[in-house]
Write a protein that holds these residues in place. Sequence first.
Motif, short mmCIF file in Angstrom:
data_model
loop_
_atom_site.label_atom_id
_atom_site.label_comp_id
_atom_site.label_asym_id
_atom_site.label_seq_id
_atom_site.Cartn_x
_atom_site.Cartn_y
_atom_site.Cartn_z
N LYS A 40 -22.21 -27.28 -48.94
CA LYS A 40 -22.21 -28.79 -49.64
C LYS A 40 -21.26 -29.60 -49.80
CE LYS A 40 -27.32 -28.56 -51.04
NZ LYS A 40 -28.45 -28.37 -52.11
N GLU A 41 -20.63 -28.94 -50.98
CA GLU A 41 -19.48 -30.07 -50.95
C GLU A 41 -18.36 -30.16 -49.73
OE1 GLU A 41 -17.09 -31.99 -53.64
OE2 GLU A 41 -18.40 -31.68 -54.05
N GLU A 42 -17.98 -29.33 -49.08
CA GLU A 42 -17.09 -29.10 -47.14
C GLU A 42 -18.34 -30.22 -46.32
OE1 GLU A 42 -16.06 -26.27 -43.51
OE2 GLU A 42 -17.53 -25.71 -45.66
N TYR A 43 -19.27 -30.42 -46.80
CA TYR A 43 -20.31 -30.85 -46.62
C TYR A 43 -20.01 -32.34 -46.40
CZ TYR A 43 -23.93 -34.01 -43.55
OH TYR A 43 -24.29 -34.61 -43.13
N THR A 44 -20.01 -32.51 -47.81
CA THR A 44 -19.98 -33.92 -48.56
C THR A 44 -18.67 -34.36 -48.43
OG1 THR A 44 -21.61 -33.39 -50.33
CG2 THR A 44 -20.89 -35.18 -50.30
N GLN A 45 -17.77 -33.63 -48.11
CA GLN A 45 -15.84 -34.55 -47.65
C GLN A 45 -15.92 -34.52 -46.52
OE1 GLN A 45 -13.78 -31.29 -49.52
NE2 GLN A 45 -14.05 -31.42 -51.63
N LEU A 46 -16.27 -33.93 -45.71
CA LEU A 46 -16.31 -34.05 -44.44
C LEU A 46 -16.68 -34.82 -44.15
CD1 LEU A 46 -16.05 -30.87 -42.61
CD2 LEU A 46 -14.31 -32.16 -43.13
N HIS A 47 -17.91 -35.67 -44.72
CA HIS A 47 -18.63 -36.30 -44.47
C HIS A 47 -18.37 -37.42 -44.31
CE1 HIS A 47 -22.77 -38.74 -42.86
NE2 HIS A 47 -22.95 -38.62 -43.49
N GLU A 48 -18.15 -37.83 -45.80
CA GLU A 48 -17.17 -38.67 -46.49
C GLU A 48 -16.23 -39.75 -45.28
OE1 GLU A 48 -17.20 -38.03 -50.32
OE2 GLU A 48 -19.26 -38.69 -50.99
N LYS A 49 -15.01 -38.08 -45.18
CA LYS A 49 -14.32 -39.11 -44.30
C LYS A 49 -14.54 -39.26 -42.94
CE LYS A 49 -10.05 -36.76 -43.20
NZ LYS A 49 -8.68 -35.47 -43.10
N ARG A 50 -15.18 -38.65 -42.46
CA ARG A 50 -15.56 -39.57 -41.21
C ARG A 50 -16.36 -41.01 -41.23
NH1 ARG A 50 -20.42 -39.59 -37.79
NH2 ARG A 50 -19.43 -39.59 -35.31
N SER A 51 -16.70 -40.97 -42.19
CA SER A 51 -17.81 -42.10 -42.94
C SER A 51 -16.34 -43.12 -43.23
CB SER A 51 -19.09 -42.18 -43.72
OG SER A 51 -19.36 -41.02 -43.45
#
Length: 118
Positions: A40-51
């Motif tokens: 979840k932490e990895e997904y959140t970081q990637l998603h926020e970076k892409r956003s």
Amino acid sequence: MKLNPFSKKSPTGYYDRIKVQHDQLDRELTALKKELAEAKEEYTQLHEKRSRIIDAAGSMSMNTPPAAKAMWPAVNAAYQRMGQLESSVSSLEGRIRPLNRVLQAGPMTFRVELDFHA
């Protein structure tokens, strides 16, 4: 040779077996929950970076920036891994639930049931 129906039957074997199964599944569940938290932490970081990359392109831009397009497979893979781990955790919790009922009842409950059915 006839079996004596009035002999005392020990429920501790069944209870001990259930306890061992519960402990094993509980260890697996703990490890999976830790792995899920990391996913979840990895997904959140990637998603926020892409956003942030998409937002940096500006609201007037109709096209997704190339950097955001390049990140999409990683974001999607992280999301799928998170979903698979959530499914695994749910499955293990479903397997542990009936064992919890047995452990909460205690070994003496089964002794009474065995004596009653004997």
